[in-house]
Design a protein around this motif. Structure first.
Motif, mmCIF file in Angstrom:
data_model
loop_
_atom_site.group_PDB
_atom_site.id
_atom_site.type_symbol
_atom_site.label_atom_id
_atom_site.label_comp_id
_atom_site.label_asym_id
_atom_site.label_seq_id
_atom_site.Cartn_x
_atom_site.Cartn_y
_atom_site.Cartn_z
ATOM 1 N N GLN A 424 0.816 -1.219 0.000
ATOM 2 C CA GLN A 424 0.000 0.000 0.000
ATOM 3 C C GLN A 424 0.849 1.268 0.000
ATOM 4 O O GLN A 424 0.311 2.367 -0.059
ATOM 5 C CB GLN A 424 -0.917 0.008 1.230
ATOM 6 N N PHE A 425 2.173 1.111 0.057
ATOM 7 C CA PHE A 425 3.049 2.275 0.184
ATOM 8 C C PHE A 425 4.152 2.244 -0.869
ATOM 9 O O PHE A 425 4.502 1.181 -1.383
ATOM 10 C CB PHE A 425 3.668 2.320 1.586
ATOM 11 N N SER A 426 4.698 3.407 -1.142
ATOM 12 C CA SER A 426 5.752 3.513 -2.151
ATOM 13 C C SER A 426 7.037 2.855 -1.693
ATOM 14 O O SER A 426 7.753 2.240 -2.491
ATOM 15 C CB SER A 426 6.025 4.990 -2.477
ATOM 16 N N THR A 427 7.361 2.999 -0.398
ATOM 17 C CA THR A 427 8.601 2.418 0.135
ATOM 18 C C THR A 427 8.334 1.834 1.520
ATOM 19 O O THR A 427 7.369 2.228 2.197
ATOM 20 C CB THR A 427 9.719 3.480 0.265
ATOM 21 N N PRO A 428 9.178 0.922 1.982
ATOM 22 C CA PRO A 428 9.034 0.399 3.339
ATOM 23 C C PRO A 428 9.091 1.495 4.407
ATOM 24 O O PRO A 428 8.341 1.457 5.381
ATOM 25 C CB PRO A 428 10.222 -0.565 3.472
ATOM 26 N N PHE A 429 9.967 2.478 4.215
ATOM 27 C CA PHE A 429 10.064 3.553 5.200
ATOM 28 C C PHE A 429 8.739 4.282 5.321
ATOM 29 O O PHE A 429 8.292 4.602 6.419
ATOM 30 C CB PHE A 429 11.174 4.532 4.809
ATOM 31 N N ASP A 430 8.104 4.564 4.174
ATOM 32 C CA ASP A 430 6.812 5.253 4.196
ATOM 33 C C ASP A 430 5.792 4.462 4.994
ATOM 34 O O ASP A 430 4.961 5.033 5.715
ATOM 35 C CB ASP A 430 6.301 5.466 2.775
ATOM 36 N N CYS A 431 5.836 3.147 4.862
ATOM 37 C CA CYS A 431 4.900 2.285 5.581
ATOM 38 C C CYS A 431 5.109 2.392 7.089
ATOM 39 O O CYS A 431 4.153 2.634 7.846
ATOM 40 C CB CYS A 431 5.062 0.838 5.116
ATOM 41 N N PHE A 432 6.329 2.218 7.545
ATOM 42 C CA PHE A 432 6.591 2.255 8.984
ATOM 43 C C PHE A 432 6.413 3.662 9.546
ATOM 44 O O PHE A 432 6.036 3.834 10.712
ATOM 45 C CB PHE A 432 7.987 1.713 9.275
ATOM 46 N N GLU A 433 6.675 4.671 8.725
ATOM 47 C CA GLU A 433 6.451 6.046 9.149
ATOM 48 C C GLU A 433 4.967 6.286 9.376
ATOM 49 O O GLU A 433 4.563 6.868 10.401
ATOM 50 C CB GLU A 433 6.992 7.000 8.084
ATOM 51 N N ALA A 434 4.125 5.836 8.443
ATOM 52 C CA ALA A 434 2.675 6.005 8.579
ATOM 53 C C ALA A 434 2.150 5.201 9.761
ATOM 54 O O ALA A 434 1.262 5.664 10.499
ATOM 55 C CB ALA A 434 1.974 5.578 7.290
ATOM 56 N N LEU A 435 2.670 3.994 9.951
ATOM 57 C CA LEU A 435 2.255 3.170 11.083
ATOM 58 C C LEU A 435 2.630 3.841 12.403
ATOM 59 O O LEU A 435 1.840 3.841 13.358
ATOM 60 C CB LEU A 435 2.905 1.788 10.982
ATOM 61 N N ALA A 436 3.808 4.436 12.457
ATOM 62 C CA ALA A 436 4.239 5.138 13.670
ATOM 63 C C ALA A 436 3.332 6.333 13.955
ATOM 64 O O ALA A 436 2.961 6.586 15.116
ATOM 65 C CB ALA A 436 5.686 5.600 13.516
ATOM 66 N N ASP A 437 2.960 7.064 12.914
ATOM 67 C CA ASP A 437 2.051 8.207 13.083
ATOM 68 C C ASP A 437 0.684 7.745 13.585
ATOM 69 O O ASP A 437 0.080 8.368 14.467
ATOM 70 C CB ASP A 437 1.895 8.957 11.759
ATOM 71 N N PHE A 438 0.186 6.641 13.026
ATOM 72 C CA PHE A 438 -1.099 6.080 13.441
ATOM 73 C C PHE A 438 -1.038 5.644 14.903
ATOM 74 O O PHE A 438 -1.963 5.877 15.685
ATOM 75 C CB PHE A 438 -1.451 4.891 12.539
ATOM 76 N N TYR A 439 0.043 5.012 15.269
ATOM 77 C CA TYR A 439 0.251 4.528 16.625
ATOM 78 C C TYR A 439 0.165 5.684 17.622
ATOM 79 O O TYR A 439 -0.511 5.604 18.646
ATOM 80 C CB TYR A 439 1.630 3.871 16.691
ATOM 81 N N GLU A 440 0.853 6.768 17.288
ATOM 82 C CA GLU A 440 0.889 7.902 18.202
ATOM 83 C C GLU A 440 -0.423 8.669 18.196
ATOM 84 O O GLU A 440 -0.903 9.112 19.249
ATOM 85 C CB GLU A 440 2.053 8.832 17.848
ATOM 86 N N ALA A 441 -1.033 8.829 17.027
ATOM 87 C CA ALA A 441 -2.286 9.579 16.925
ATOM 88 C C ALA A 441 -3.393 8.931 17.748
ATOM 89 O O ALA A 441 -4.291 9.623 18.256
ATOM 90 C CB ALA A 441 -2.715 9.681 15.457
ATOM 91 N N ASN A 442 -3.320 7.615 17.894
ATOM 92 C CA ASN A 442 -4.353 6.898 18.646
ATOM 93 C C ASN A 442 -3.947 6.595 20.088
ATOM 94 O O ASN A 442 -4.652 5.882 20.800
ATOM 95 C CB ASN A 442 -4.698 5.595 17.928
#
Length: 574
Positions: A424-442
């Motif tokens: 679902q993401f362009s790069t692995p970093f983008d994936c883990f970055e988005a997951l980290a943001d989701f983790y913190e936002a919730n």
């Protein structure tokens, strides 16, 4: 004079090699009894203080590192008050490079700089004879007047043949990692590392190494970690040890080595290609892919040299590969670090270790910190706070990403689901970055979570980005859960699946002697009901390996593990 050597480790599973070596080396040369004691930084200081005090030592030595120096300072302050005549000393990488300052800010009476076997022994002998420490080379000490004296360095380093083997059957640590040292020194000069100070590598004689390793093998030690900074710096030496381990393999013990990938040639790769899966584990420091960064820290290997070696090592799937990155190095900002991360991820290591630069006292980067504009914490572990290339905000974000990598990649529990998520993401970093943001936002970062909650969080994250595919993703998570364990409970987002629909056929499969013989020979001593409680069959609405639609039964065999320690999973017909 009763002497106590203290190691304070980060976790219970770790052991302290230094205090064991000092004891074993000095004991036959001195008349004073020497004991060792090991604790962890997770214990209460009051408990450790009580335990040490009740031993009533006359001299206490602490092995000091980044992770325990503050702990040690607190203990020494209290010990000096309750055991006022006790001699306190420290040694280790955290105290060797600013020994005078250590004495000025702690209650220690002397510091051993660098290798401790000879200075420790000579200090004990001097004190036993009622002498001062003025003739003991390799120490910095405090006179009764308070004056701090730095004695000359030792005339020579210890011969590796004289370093004692410290393990016996009676003292072999149970359920802990065993550390072993075959060499000292490092041929490289990495500016973030203390080993760069000593380019002369000394080798323990192979005959002694073989004898030492024979002990580990005979005792079926689960894991032995070589602490050598660059194990394969001498090709012939490394190959000799590997050959011995291969020829005497007990089928159980795993040996961990820190390696320089650029020193692994084609012949070595071919030789390694068919060793027992799990016999060897390699840790390779990539650190960065930025040429300017590598030049600044005196790393000589660029990615184009690493890729073919690491790819070839991965291909047979028999050696666990750990690849390391360091965030906060000179000339590497957030976006450039992203490139380094994506490169290492593309190599599919079994562990991707994302560390953060620590300005170790005595390292080249510490000495040149002002030149590069490196700002770090003043207290241990002296971790980087910001540089001209990366801000504290960005480092905090990388910290959260590192946590996601550790939780969802390095645990090896999310192979199928993580692969689908990355698409679902362009790069692995983008994936883990988005997951980290989701983790913190919730607010997930505010409390620890159970294993089932971690699966739920990953499901909620996928649901937030691809709700139309959420049910499909939940089945991949189900696969990963059962691949890791025979789950007795499912996360709330998972229903009972097709259990009722296929119940009778699943029972019939487990009850069929031919099916059991073909697929579950490891369970031969069990009856049908016992096998059902031990193995597992799940029916998926699609093939979880190819994602082709259609009901697909998968058998999870928990007595036959894959290379990454998950259950063997094979398709079957019901």
């Amino acid at each position: 004079m009763n002497i106590l050597l203290v190691g304070i480790n980060t976790k219970y599973i770790h052991t302290n090699l230094a205090v064991r070596i000092l004891k074993r080396y000095a004991a036959p040369r001195c008349s004073s009894p020497i004991e060792t004691a090991e604790y962890t930084i997770n214990q209460y200081t009051d408990d450790i203080l009580r335990d040490i005090y009740l031993k009533k030592p006359d001299m206490i030595g602490f092995s000091c590192y980044l992770w325990n120096i503050t702990f040690v300072q607190i203990l020494m302050d209290a010990l000096k008050k309750v055991l006022s005549n006790c001699i306190l000393f420290v040694g280790g990488p955290e105290t060797s490079f600013d020994s005078a300052d250590v004495l000025a800010r702690t209650k220690a009476d002397f510091v051993i700089r660098g290798e401790g076997e000879i200075p420790f022994t000579e200090a004990v002998l001097a004190l036993e004879q009622g002498q001062t420490l003025e003739n003991v080379r390799g120490i910095t000490w405090r006179k009764p007047t308070g004056e701090i004296i730095e004695n000359p360095d030792p005339a020579a380093s210890i011969d590796m043949a004289d370093v004692p083997f410290v393990y016996t059957k009676e003292e072999l640590p149970a359920h802990q990692i065993v550390y072993y040292e075959a060499t000292r020194g490092c041929p490289f000069s990495c500016q973030y590392c203390l080993s760069g100070h000593n380019s002369r590598v000394r080798f323990r004689p192979l005959t002694q190494v073989y004898e030492d390793l024979s002990f580990f093998l005979s005792e079926n030690v689960p894991q032995v970690k070589f602490v050598d900074r660059t194990f394969n710096c001498n090709r012939e030496y490394a190959m000799a040890i590997w050959t011995y381990l291969r020829e005497h393999d007990n089928g159980v013990t795993n040996f961990h080595f820190e390696m320089a990938a650029e020193l692994i040639d084609k012949e070595m790769i071919e030789w390694l290609s068919d060793v027992r899966p799990g016999l060897f584990q390699f840790e390779i420091g990539v650190q960065s892919t930025n040429p300017d960064t590598l030049k600044a820290v005196k790393r000589i290997t660029l990615p184009d040299k690493l890729t073919p070696v690491i790819t070839a090592l991965k291909q047979p799937q028999n050696i666990h590969l750990h690849l390391d990155l360091i965030a906060g190095l000179p000339f590497e900002g957030y976006d450039r670090f992203k490139e380094s991360f994506n490169y290492v991820y593309s190599l599919s290591p079994d562990q991707l270790q994302l560390g953060f630069l620590k300005l170790l006292k005595g390292s080249g980067l510490y000495q040149n910190r002002e030149q590069y504009g490196l700002v770090c914490r003043s207290d241990a572990p002296y971790e980087i706070l910001c540089t001209p290339w990366i801000s504290f905000d960005e480092l905090l974000r990388l910290k959260r990403i590192a946590e996601m990598v550790e939780l969802y990649y390095n645990t090896l529990r999310y192979r199928q689901s993580l692969s689908a998520l990355l698409s679902q993401f362009s790069t692995p970093f983008d994936c883990f970055e988005a997951l980290a943001d989701f983790y913190e936002a919730n607010g997930y970062h505010l409390a620890p979570h159970t294993k089932l909650e971690n699966y739920t969080i990953l499901f909620r994250f996928y649901e937030s980005i691809a709700p139309e595919r959420a049910e499909w993703f939940s089945w991949l998570l189900r696969f990963d859960l059962y691949a890791h364990e025979k789950a007795k409970k499912l996360p709330p987002f998972m229903d009972e699946g097709k259990k009722a629909e296929y119940h009778s056929r699943i029972y019939a499969f487990f009850d069929d002697p031919q099916a059991r013989a073909a697929y579950l020979p490891e369970y031969a001593e069990m009856d049908t009901r016992q096998i059902i409680r031990s193995a597992h069959i799940e029916v998926f609405p699609f093939n979880p390996f190819t994602h082709t639609p259609g009901d697909t039964a998968v058998l999870f065999n928990y007595r036959r593990l894959t290379f990454d320690k998950n259950a063997s999973a094979v398709m079957i017909s019901l």
